[in-house]
Scaffold this motif. Structure first.
Motif, PDB file in Angstrom:
ATOM      1  N   GLU A 104       0.848  -1.196   0.000  1.00  0.00           N
ATOM      2  CA  GLU A 104       0.000   0.000   0.000  1.00  0.00           C
ATOM      3  C   GLU A 104       0.882   1.244   0.000  1.00  0.00           C
ATOM      4  O   GLU A 104       1.781   1.364   0.833  1.00  0.00           O
ATOM      5  CB  GLU A 104      -0.904  -0.015   1.243  1.00  0.00           C
ATOM      6  CG  GLU A 104      -1.886   1.124   1.302  1.00  0.00           C
ATOM      7  CD  GLU A 104      -2.770   1.026   2.531  1.00  0.00           C
ATOM      8  OE1 GLU A 104      -2.835   2.011   3.286  1.00  0.00           O
ATOM      9  OE2 GLU A 104      -3.388  -0.047   2.744  1.00  0.00           O
ATOM     10  N   ASN A 105       0.615   2.148  -0.902  1.00  0.00           N
ATOM     11  CA  ASN A 105       1.371   3.408  -1.014  1.00  0.00           C
ATOM     12  C   ASN A 105       2.884   3.180  -1.036  1.00  0.00           C
ATOM     13  O   ASN A 105       3.632   3.905  -0.385  1.00  0.00           O
ATOM     14  CB  ASN A 105       0.993   4.367   0.112  1.00  0.00           C
ATOM     15  CG  ASN A 105      -0.458   4.794   0.053  1.00  0.00           C
ATOM     16  OD1 ASN A 105      -1.019   4.958  -1.030  1.00  0.00           O
ATOM     17  ND2 ASN A 105      -1.075   4.954   1.204  1.00  0.00           N
ATOM     18  N   GLY A 106       3.316   2.173  -1.755  1.00  0.00           N
ATOM     19  CA  GLY A 106       4.740   1.910  -1.909  1.00  0.00           C
ATOM     20  C   GLY A 106       5.397   1.208  -0.739  1.00  0.00           C
ATOM     21  O   GLY A 106       6.620   1.043  -0.720  1.00  0.00           O
ATOM     22  N   LEU A 107       4.618   0.779   0.247  1.00  0.00           N
ATOM     23  CA  LEU A 107       5.174   0.064   1.398  1.00  0.00           C
ATOM     24  C   LEU A 107       4.644  -1.363   1.435  1.00  0.00           C
ATOM     25  O   LEU A 107       3.483  -1.620   1.116  1.00  0.00           O
ATOM     26  CB  LEU A 107       4.819   0.765   2.714  1.00  0.00           C
ATOM     27  CG  LEU A 107       5.474   2.106   2.994  1.00  0.00           C
ATOM     28  CD1 LEU A 107       4.942   2.698   4.303  1.00  0.00           C
ATOM     29  CD2 LEU A 107       6.983   1.988   3.048  1.00  0.00           C
ATOM     30  N   ILE A 108       5.508  -2.274   1.841  1.00  0.00           N
ATOM     31  CA  ILE A 108       5.138  -3.667   2.060  1.00  0.00           C
ATOM     32  C   ILE A 108       4.742  -3.798   3.530  1.00  0.00           C
ATOM     33  O   ILE A 108       5.515  -3.418   4.415  1.00  0.00           O
ATOM     34  CB  ILE A 108       6.321  -4.598   1.744  1.00  0.00           C
ATOM     35  CG1 ILE A 108       6.757  -4.412   0.291  1.00  0.00           C
ATOM     36  CG2 ILE A 108       5.973  -6.054   2.063  1.00  0.00           C
ATOM     37  CD1 ILE A 108       8.153  -4.922   0.002  1.00  0.00           C
ATOM     38  N   TYR A 109       3.550  -4.314   3.780  1.00  0.00           N
ATOM     39  CA  TYR A 109       3.066  -4.518   5.149  1.00  0.00           C
ATOM     40  C   TYR A 109       2.968  -6.013   5.418  1.00  0.00           C
ATOM     41  O   TYR A 109       2.293  -6.733   4.677  1.00  0.00           O
ATOM     42  CB  TYR A 109       1.676  -3.897   5.343  1.00  0.00           C
ATOM     43  CG  TYR A 109       1.676  -2.402   5.414  1.00  0.00           C
ATOM     44  CD1 TYR A 109       1.677  -1.751   6.639  1.00  0.00           C
ATOM     45  CD2 TYR A 109       1.686  -1.629   4.259  1.00  0.00           C
ATOM     46  CE1 TYR A 109       1.673  -0.367   6.716  1.00  0.00           C
ATOM     47  CE2 TYR A 109       1.684  -0.250   4.315  1.00  0.00           C
ATOM     48  CZ  TYR A 109       1.675   0.381   5.547  1.00  0.00           C
ATOM     49  OH  TYR A 109       1.685   1.746   5.610  1.00  0.00           O
ATOM     50  N   MET A 110       3.641  -6.465   6.460  1.00  0.00           N
ATOM     51  CA  MET A 110       3.497  -7.836   6.936  1.00  0.00           C
ATOM     52  C   MET A 110       2.720  -7.746   8.240  1.00  0.00           C
ATOM     53  O   MET A 110       3.163  -7.086   9.194  1.00  0.00           O
ATOM     54  CB  MET A 110       4.854  -8.499   7.123  1.00  0.00           C
ATOM     55  CG  MET A 110       5.567  -8.703   5.816  1.00  0.00           C
ATOM     56  SD  MET A 110       7.081  -9.624   6.026  1.00  0.00           S
ATOM     57  CE  MET A 110       7.608  -9.718   4.332  1.00  0.00           C
ATOM     58  N   GLU A 111       1.551  -8.400   8.248  1.00  0.00           N
ATOM     59  CA  GLU A 111       0.601  -8.207   9.348  1.00  0.00           C
ATOM     60  C   GLU A 111       0.303  -9.511  10.086  1.00  0.00           C
ATOM     61  O   GLU A 111       0.705 -10.587   9.658  1.00  0.00           O
ATOM     62  CB  GLU A 111      -0.690  -7.607   8.785  1.00  0.00           C
ATOM     63  CG  GLU A 111      -0.450  -6.280   8.100  1.00  0.00           C
ATOM     64  CD  GLU A 111      -1.662  -5.726   7.389  1.00  0.00           C
ATOM     65  OE1 GLU A 111      -1.985  -4.568   7.635  1.00  0.00           O
ATOM     66  OE2 GLU A 111      -2.262  -6.458   6.586  1.00  0.00           O
ATOM     67  N   GLU A 112      -0.400  -9.346  11.214  1.00  0.00           N
ATOM     68  CA  GLU A 112      -0.790 -10.468  12.069  1.00  0.00           C
ATOM     69  C   GLU A 112       0.436 -11.257  12.533  1.00  0.00           C
ATOM     70  O   GLU A 112       0.446 -12.483  12.520  1.00  0.00           O
ATOM     71  CB  GLU A 112      -1.782 -11.379  11.350  1.00  0.00           C
ATOM     72  CG  GLU A 112      -3.064 -10.683  10.953  1.00  0.00           C
ATOM     73  CD  GLU A 112      -3.996 -11.600  10.198  1.00  0.00           C
ATOM     74  OE1 GLU A 112      -4.551 -12.522  10.854  1.00  0.00           O
ATOM     75  OE2 GLU A 112      -4.146 -11.414   8.977  1.00  0.00           O
ATOM     76  N   ILE A 113       1.446 -10.536  12.962  1.00  0.00           N
ATOM     77  CA  ILE A 113       2.688 -11.171  13.405  1.00  0.00           C
ATOM     78  C   ILE A 113       2.515 -11.764  14.803  1.00  0.00           C
ATOM     79  O   ILE A 113       2.908 -12.898  15.066  1.00  0.00           O
ATOM     80  CB  ILE A 113       3.861 -10.164  13.363  1.00  0.00           C
ATOM     81  CG1 ILE A 113       4.083  -9.715  11.910  1.00  0.00           C
ATOM     82  CG2 ILE A 113       5.127 -10.774  13.959  1.00  0.00           C
ATOM     83  CD1 ILE A 113       5.037  -8.550  11.746  1.00  0.00           C
ATOM     84  N   GLU A 114       1.953 -10.978  15.712  1.00  0.00           N
ATOM     85  CA  GLU A 114       1.652 -11.420  17.081  1.00  0.00           C
ATOM     86  C   GLU A 114       2.880 -11.922  17.842  1.00  0.00           C
ATOM     87  O   GLU A 114       2.775 -12.809  18.682  1.00  0.00           O
ATOM     88  CB  GLU A 114       0.537 -12.475  17.100  1.00  0.00           C
ATOM     89  CG  GLU A 114      -0.759 -12.015  16.446  1.00  0.00           C
ATOM     90  CD  GLU A 114      -1.331 -10.728  16.999  1.00  0.00           C
ATOM     91  OE1 GLU A 114      -1.386 -10.572  18.238  1.00  0.00           O
ATOM     92  OE2 GLU A 114      -1.718  -9.853  16.190  1.00  0.00           O
ATOM     93  N   GLN A 115       4.033 -11.351  17.583  1.00  0.00           N
ATOM     94  CA  GLN A 115       5.258 -11.713  18.308  1.00  0.00           C
ATOM     95  C   GLN A 115       5.314 -10.905  19.602  1.00  0.00           C
ATOM     96  O   GLN A 115       5.153  -9.687  19.587  1.00  0.00           O
ATOM     97  CB  GLN A 115       6.479 -11.428  17.442  1.00  0.00           C
ATOM     98  CG  GLN A 115       7.775 -11.919  18.036  1.00  0.00           C
ATOM     99  CD  GLN A 115       8.949 -11.745  17.076  1.00  0.00           C
ATOM    100  OE1 GLN A 115       8.793 -11.321  15.932  1.00  0.00           O
ATOM    101  NE2 GLN A 115      10.120 -12.086  17.549  1.00  0.00           N
ATOM    102  N   VAL A 116       5.536 -11.576  20.720  1.00  0.00           N
ATOM    103  CA  VAL A 116       5.474 -10.953  22.042  1.00  0.00           C
ATOM    104  C   VAL A 116       6.881 -10.622  22.545  1.00  0.00           C
ATOM    105  O   VAL A 116       7.780 -11.456  22.487  1.00  0.00           O
ATOM    106  CB  VAL A 116       4.751 -11.873  23.049  1.00  0.00           C
ATOM    107  CG1 VAL A 116       4.739 -11.258  24.442  1.00  0.00           C
ATOM    108  CG2 VAL A 116       3.335 -12.163  22.566  1.00  0.00           C
TER     109      VAL A 116
END
Length: 159
Positions: A104-116
Protein backbone atom coordinates in the motif's frame (compact mmCIF):
# COMPACT_ATOMS: atom_id res chain seq x y z
CA UNK A 1 -15.64 -7.85 75.08
CA UNK A 2 -14.94 -4.61 73.24
CA UNK A 3 -16.73 -1.48 74.28
CA UNK A 4 -18.65 0.49 71.67
CA UNK A 5 -16.03 3.27 71.83
CA UNK A 6 -13.18 0.84 71.09
CA UNK A 7 -15.17 -0.71 68.25
CA UNK A 8 -15.64 2.75 66.70
CA UNK A 9 -11.90 3.44 66.96
CA UNK A 10 -11.03 0.11 65.34
CA UNK A 11 -13.56 0.75 62.57
CA UNK A 12 -12.09 4.21 61.93
CA UNK A 13 -8.56 2.76 61.74
CA UNK A 14 -9.72 0.09 59.27
CA UNK A 15 -11.51 2.69 57.13
CA UNK A 16 -8.43 4.94 57.17
CA UNK A 17 -6.19 2.02 56.15
CA UNK A 18 -8.54 1.11 53.31
CA UNK A 19 -8.56 4.74 52.14
CA UNK A 20 -4.73 4.83 52.11
CA UNK A 21 -4.52 1.52 50.25
CA UNK A 22 -7.15 2.65 47.71
CA UNK A 23 -5.34 5.96 47.18
CA UNK A 24 -2.05 4.15 46.73
CA UNK A 25 -3.60 1.77 44.20
CA UNK A 26 -5.10 4.59 42.13
CA UNK A 27 -1.76 6.42 42.05
CA UNK A 28 0.02 3.33 40.72
CA UNK A 29 -0.09 3.86 37.00
CA UNK A 30 1.12 1.67 34.19
CA UNK A 31 3.76 3.55 32.22
CA UNK A 32 5.99 3.18 29.19
CA UNK A 33 9.56 3.93 30.20
CA UNK A 34 12.72 4.34 28.20
CA UNK A 35 15.79 3.67 30.33
CA UNK A 36 19.52 3.82 29.91
CA UNK A 37 20.28 0.08 29.77
CA UNK A 38 23.45 0.42 31.88
CA UNK A 39 22.63 3.08 34.46
CA UNK A 40 18.86 2.71 34.74
CA UNK A 41 18.36 6.44 34.20
CA UNK A 42 14.82 7.13 32.97
CA UNK A 43 14.67 9.32 29.84
CA UNK A 44 10.96 9.02 29.15
CA UNK A 45 7.89 8.01 31.11
CA UNK A 46 4.33 8.21 29.79
CA UNK A 47 1.14 6.58 31.08
CA UNK A 48 -0.24 3.67 29.02
CA UNK A 49 -2.95 1.07 29.25
CA UNK A 50 -3.68 -2.31 27.69
CA UNK A 51 -4.69 -1.92 24.06
CA UNK A 52 -2.67 1.26 23.45
CA UNK A 53 -0.81 1.35 20.13
CA UNK A 54 2.94 1.91 19.94
CA UNK A 55 4.74 2.86 16.73
CA UNK A 56 8.51 2.56 16.51
CA UNK A 57 10.11 3.87 13.32
CA UNK A 58 13.77 3.56 12.42
CA UNK A 59 16.10 3.42 9.44
CA UNK A 60 17.48 0.02 8.46
CA UNK A 61 21.24 0.14 9.08
CA UNK A 62 22.31 -1.69 5.93
CA UNK A 63 19.61 -0.85 3.41
CA UNK A 64 19.10 2.74 4.66
CA UNK A 65 15.34 2.45 4.20
CA UNK A 66 12.59 3.34 6.70
CA UNK A 67 11.36 0.46 8.83
CA UNK A 68 8.12 0.73 10.80
CA UNK A 69 6.96 -1.46 13.68
CA UNK A 70 3.42 -1.40 15.06
CA UNK A 71 2.75 -2.86 18.50
CA UNK A 72 -0.07 -3.00 20.97
CA UNK A 73 0.30 -3.20 24.73
CA UNK A 74 -1.16 -6.39 26.18
CA UNK A 75 -2.86 -6.86 29.54
CA UNK A 76 0.32 -8.40 30.98
CA UNK A 77 2.32 -5.26 29.92
CA UNK A 78 4.18 -6.99 27.12
CA UNK A 79 4.60 -5.48 23.68
CA UNK A 80 2.91 -7.41 20.88
CA UNK A 81 4.32 -6.78 17.42
CA UNK A 82 1.35 -6.69 15.05
CA UNK A 83 2.75 -5.29 11.80
CA UNK A 84 5.98 -4.23 10.14
CA UNK A 85 6.26 -2.10 7.01
CA UNK A 86 9.11 -1.10 4.73
CA UNK A 87 9.56 -0.03 1.10
CA UNK A 88 11.78 -2.84 -0.23
CA UNK A 89 13.40 -6.15 0.59
CA UNK A 90 17.11 -6.43 1.34
CA UNK A 91 19.68 -7.90 3.71
CA UNK A 92 18.15 -9.00 7.01
CA UNK A 93 14.59 -8.16 5.99
CA UNK A 94 12.22 -11.12 6.36
CA UNK A 95 10.28 -12.29 3.33
CA UNK A 96 7.50 -14.12 5.18
CA UNK A 97 6.77 -12.68 8.63
CA UNK A 98 3.17 -12.74 9.87
CA UNK A 99 0.03 -14.28 8.45
CA UNK A 100 -0.71 -11.75 5.71
CA UNK A 101 1.12 -9.38 3.43
CA UNK A 102 -0.05 -6.40 1.38
CA UNK A 103 1.42 -3.47 -0.54
CA UNK A 104 0.00 0.00 0.00
CA UNK A 105 1.37 3.41 -1.01
CA UNK A 106 4.74 1.91 -1.91
CA UNK A 107 5.17 0.06 1.40
CA UNK A 108 5.14 -3.67 2.06
CA UNK A 109 3.07 -4.52 5.15
CA UNK A 110 3.50 -7.84 6.94
CA UNK A 111 0.60 -8.21 9.35
CA UNK A 112 -0.79 -10.47 12.07
CA UNK A 113 2.69 -11.17 13.41
CA UNK A 114 1.65 -11.42 17.08
CA UNK A 115 5.26 -11.71 18.31
CA UNK A 116 5.47 -10.95 22.04
CA UNK A 117 8.29 -8.94 23.63
CA UNK A 118 8.52 -8.37 27.39
CA UNK A 119 10.61 -5.28 26.48
CA UNK A 120 13.02 -4.26 23.78
CA UNK A 121 16.39 -2.58 23.64
CA UNK A 122 18.44 -0.86 20.95
CA UNK A 123 21.51 1.29 20.46
CA UNK A 124 20.07 4.74 19.84
CA UNK A 125 21.15 6.74 16.84
CA UNK A 126 20.05 10.27 16.06
CA UNK A 127 20.03 9.22 12.41
CA UNK A 128 18.48 5.75 12.64
CA UNK A 129 15.82 6.09 15.36
CA UNK A 130 12.99 8.10 13.89
CA UNK A 131 9.67 8.46 15.68
CA UNK A 132 8.27 6.72 18.73
CA UNK A 133 4.52 7.30 18.89
CA UNK A 134 1.83 6.27 21.33
CA UNK A 135 -1.69 6.16 19.91
CA UNK A 136 -0.50 8.35 17.04
CA UNK A 137 1.05 11.01 19.28
CA UNK A 138 4.80 11.64 19.09
CA UNK A 139 6.43 10.83 22.45
CA UNK A 140 10.09 10.81 21.38
CA UNK A 141 12.57 10.78 18.52
CA UNK A 142 16.08 9.42 18.27
CA UNK A 143 17.39 13.00 18.36
CA UNK A 144 15.66 13.52 21.74
CA UNK A 145 17.48 10.56 23.33
CA UNK A 146 21.22 10.14 23.99
CA UNK A 147 23.32 9.25 20.96
CA UNK A 148 25.05 5.84 20.77
CA UNK A 149 23.48 4.71 24.03
CA UNK A 150 21.88 1.32 24.64
CA UNK A 151 18.29 2.01 25.62
CA UNK A 152 15.54 -0.18 27.00
CA UNK A 153 11.80 0.33 26.41
CA UNK A 154 9.51 -1.42 28.88
CA UNK A 155 5.90 -1.23 30.09
CA UNK A 156 5.64 -1.45 33.88
CA UNK A 157 3.74 -0.35 36.94
CA UNK A 158 4.88 2.89 38.56
CA UNK A 159 4.81 2.75 42.34
Amino acid sequence: MFKKNNLKKISLVIIACLAVITGYYWNCATVLRIYDYKTGRIYLEVPVKAGDKLFFGWVHSLEKIPWNEYYHISKDNSLVLETISFPAFGAGIPENKGKSCRIENGLIYMEEIEQVFPEFSWINSHFATRDIRLNGKLISRGSMLPEHTRLRLVIERRF
